[in-house]
Structure formats: structure tokens, C-alpha cells
Design an enzyme around this catalytic site. Structure first.
Site, short mmCIF file in Angstrom:
data_model
loop_
_atom_site.label_atom_id
_atom_site.label_comp_id
_atom_site.label_asym_id
_atom_site.label_seq_id
_atom_site.Cartn_x
_atom_site.Cartn_y
_atom_site.Cartn_z
N ARG A 225 0.97 -1.14 0.05
CA ARG A 225 0.08 0.07 -0.15
C ARG A 225 0.99 1.02 -0.01
NH1 ARG A 225 -3.63 -2.60 -1.74
NH2 ARG A 225 -5.60 -3.01 -0.66
N HIS A 273 -1.53 -0.38 -9.71
CA HIS A 273 -2.20 -1.21 -8.78
C HIS A 273 -2.83 -2.32 -9.58
CE1 HIS A 273 -4.41 -1.15 -4.67
NE2 HIS A 273 -4.16 -2.52 -5.11
#
Ligand code: NDP
Length: 310
Positions: A225, A273
Site C-alpha cells: 500500500r 495497482h
């Protein structure tokens, strides 16, 4: 008949409806799977944070919320959620992450950019990488994804150190934990892979101090993250040569703003992502197996610990 509410984006419904119904039928469960139910009648919610349900209070009968994502940072603090929350652990999600991490580790280990990006008529036959056994890799976070990546890299010959919150014993991986363990895990690491969840404890875990522990000219790979990294500290470490290259799949703001320094930095690779994703066929089976467990009175798998944040 169980009422199952599917609360995610409409496109996800198109992908998941058939695999979920097939998995329920295979499990012998009679269900009414729909995108709308009267809240007080819902037995289970299949959930992503970008779907319509944000207030769980009306779902008084709901036995569990089954997340379709591995990361839970955007729901874990929702105070209306008092029902058990399960995150997703899925073999295809894991396989995709192993491939992405292994690919980028080998790319940096072998120095592949030198040849792929500089096909310019110069015969560069003077640089050989060390063998994998001489390239220490550290993985921060050795849960479902990190442990699988670590084992794949071990199989290729890399000496792998893993770091977690609790003590662990994983074949082939040097397992460390806690604050002292972090220091030891990062010291002299040449490739550091981040597969921690986003929690208050993991924020900025890679910062000026911890980046300085790594070997000079090492690599950072972050499919975990964005907030795990102090962006400014990373940029400084790249500019000073402490870090040779950072491959980043996740960011504090997504999509990464067009004017962010990462886009233009020659030693940063940005991927949007896409390190891995949930695959409906396998994820549907995991969700249905967990609902079958709940209906049989067995404890749910992959329960999120709200206090811990993951
Ligand atoms: P897990 O919960 O299985 O593993 C998390 C690991 O992090 C565990 O080893 C845990 O330690 C460790 N950890 C958590 N907090 C701390 C802490 N404070 N100090 C030390 N270690 C800590 O998660 P997954 O492996 O399934 O997923 C990891 C993350 O990957 C997700 O949270 C998500 O953010 C990211 N992800 C990214 C994707 C992408 O496409 N980029 C796709 C899917 C996931 P312990 O074992 O002791 O509990």
C-alpha cells in the site's frame, strides 16, 4: 433459503454472479443472491468498499460480511460495522502476486533495464549480476501473499528474510519480527518487497532511517500500500543513490496524480495497482466455502481483527 446481498460496483456483479451461483449450487446451498434485499433480511453481504453499502446498522440479521479484497483499510474503521468481517485469501490472487513480485525481483536482480532500455548499438558485455544466492531479499509482511512470494524467491535461490508482527516459522525463509527484527531484516538487504497491510503501525515503515539500513544501490518493490513509504524520503534516497530503483504499484493517492514526481523519475517504475487481482472463479469458491462454514457452525476463515487493523 439464504439472502445474500452483493454490494460492489455493477461491473463486478456481471463478473461474479455466475461463478457465485455455480459455487452455491455446487455446495448445495439454496440462496437468493441479489444486488438488493431488504436490509433486515440479509444473511450475508459480499462486499467491496466501492459498493453501495456503507452503513451496516440496518443489517441486523447479517452473520458476516465477506470482502472481495485482500486489503481492508477502507472498511476496518467503519463504526457501523459490528458484524464479523472476512477478507479475501484466494489462490489466484496469490498466484498473480507471486508472478508480479518474482518478475520485478528478477528484472532488478538481472539488471534487465540496462539492455531493454538501451538498445543503442553498444555491446555491453561487462556486467554480470551476482547469482541469486548472493542477493539478499527482504519481504516486510509474510502473510498469505508475502509468504508465497518468499517461497517462490527461495526456490529461485535468493536468501529470503521475512518480517512480521508475530513470530513465524516458514520453511526456507529467515523469519524475524518486532522492532529489533525490522532493523535486522532491512540491514544490508538488496531488494526489499513490501507486502504489509495499511495500518497506523505500518505507515511510513520505509522512511529515511529504515531506507538507510538497506545496502547502497538496492531496490524497493511495493505492491502493498502507498502509505507504507515516506515518498519524500524515497525520492531523496533515489537521488542520493542509496536506492537504485523503486518499482511501485500502490500510492497514497490513486490514480497517482499526473504531476507526482514518481511519474517522471528515471529510477521509478509506476504500475497502476495491477500487481494482482481477485479472480471471480476462485474467489467465489472461497466466499461460498466460508458461508458454508458459517452455516455449519464452524468459525469463519480469514477474519479481520478490527483492533489490529488487518
Ligand atoms: P496478511 O494479513 O495475510 O499478511 C499481512 C502480513 O503483514 C502478516 O505477516 C502480518 O504479520 C504483517 N504485519 C501486519 N502489521 C504488521 C506490523 N505492524 N509489524 C510487522 N508485521 C506486520 O495479508 P496479505 O498477505 O493477504 O496481503 C498483504 C497486503 O497486500 C494487503 O493488505 C494489501 O494491502 C496488499 N495487496 C495488494 C494488491 C495489489 O494488487 N497491489 C493485491 C492484494 C493485496 P503477522 O503474520 O504476524 O500477523
Amino acid at each position: 433459503m439464504l439472502n445474500i446481498l452483493f454490494s460492489a460496483k455493477p461491473a463486478a456483479w456481471d463478473e461474479y454472479q455466475a461463478p457465485l451461483n455455480a459455487a452455491f449450487a455446487e455446495a448445495g446451498l439454496s440462496v437468493n443472491l441479489a444486488r438488493e434485499h431488504a436490509p433486515q433480511d440479509v444473511d450475508y453481504i459480499i462486499f467491496t468498499p466501492n459498493g453501495p453499502v456503507t452503513d451496516f446498522r440496518p443489517y441486523t440479521k447479517t452473520k458476516a460480511v465477506m470482502g472481495l479484497w485482500a486489503g481492508v483499510e477502507s472498511i476496518v474503521d467503519n463504526e457501523t460495522l459490528t458484524q464479523p468481517l472476512c477478507r479475501l485469501v484466494d489462490e489466484s490472487l496469490t498466484a498473480g502476486m507471486v508472478e508480479w513480485v518474482t518478475g520485478h525481483t528478477l528484472r532488478h536482480h538481472l539488471g534487465m533495464d540496462l539492455h531493454i532500455l538501451h538498445q543503442d548499438g553498444v555491446w555491453r558485455d561487462d556486467s554480470f549480476p551476482p547469482v541469486a544466492a548472493k542477493r539478499p531479499v527482504t519481504i516486510l509482511g509474510i502473510g498469505a501473499l508475502g509468504a508465497a512470494c518468499g517461497q517462490a524467491l527461495t526456490a529461485l535461490g535468493f536468501p529470503v528474510t521475512g518480517w512480521s508482527r508475530n513470530p513465524k516459522n516458514i520453511t526456507g525463509i529467515r523469519c524475524l519480527h518486532g522492532d529489533d527484527g525490522l532493523h535486522e531484516a532491512l540491514t544490508d538487504a538488496q531488494i526489499v518487497i513490501l507486502l504489509l497491510p495499511q495500518t497506523p503501525d505500518t505507515a511510513n515503515i520505509l522512511n529515511a532511517d529504515t531506507l538507510a539500513l538497506m545496502a547502497k544501490g538496492s531496490f524497493v518493490i511495493n505492491p502493498g500500500r502507498g502509505p507504507l513509504i515516506d515518498d519524500d524520503a524515497l525520492l531523496a534516497a533515489l537521488d542520493e543513490g542509496q536506492i537504485a530503483h523503486a518499482t511501485l504499484d500502490v500510492f497514497r493517492i490513486e490514480p497517482l496524480p499526473e504531476d507526482h514526481a514518481f511519474w517522471a523519475h528515471p529510477q521509478v517504475t509506476v504500475t497502476p495497482h495491477i500487481a494482482s487481482t481477485t479472480r471471480p472463479e476462485t474467489a467465489a469458491k472461497v466466499i461460498v466455502d466460508n458461508i458454508v462454514r458459517g452455516e455449519s457452525g464452524l468459525p469463519f476463515r480469514y477474519l479481520v481483527d478490527r483492533a489490529r487493523g488487518y
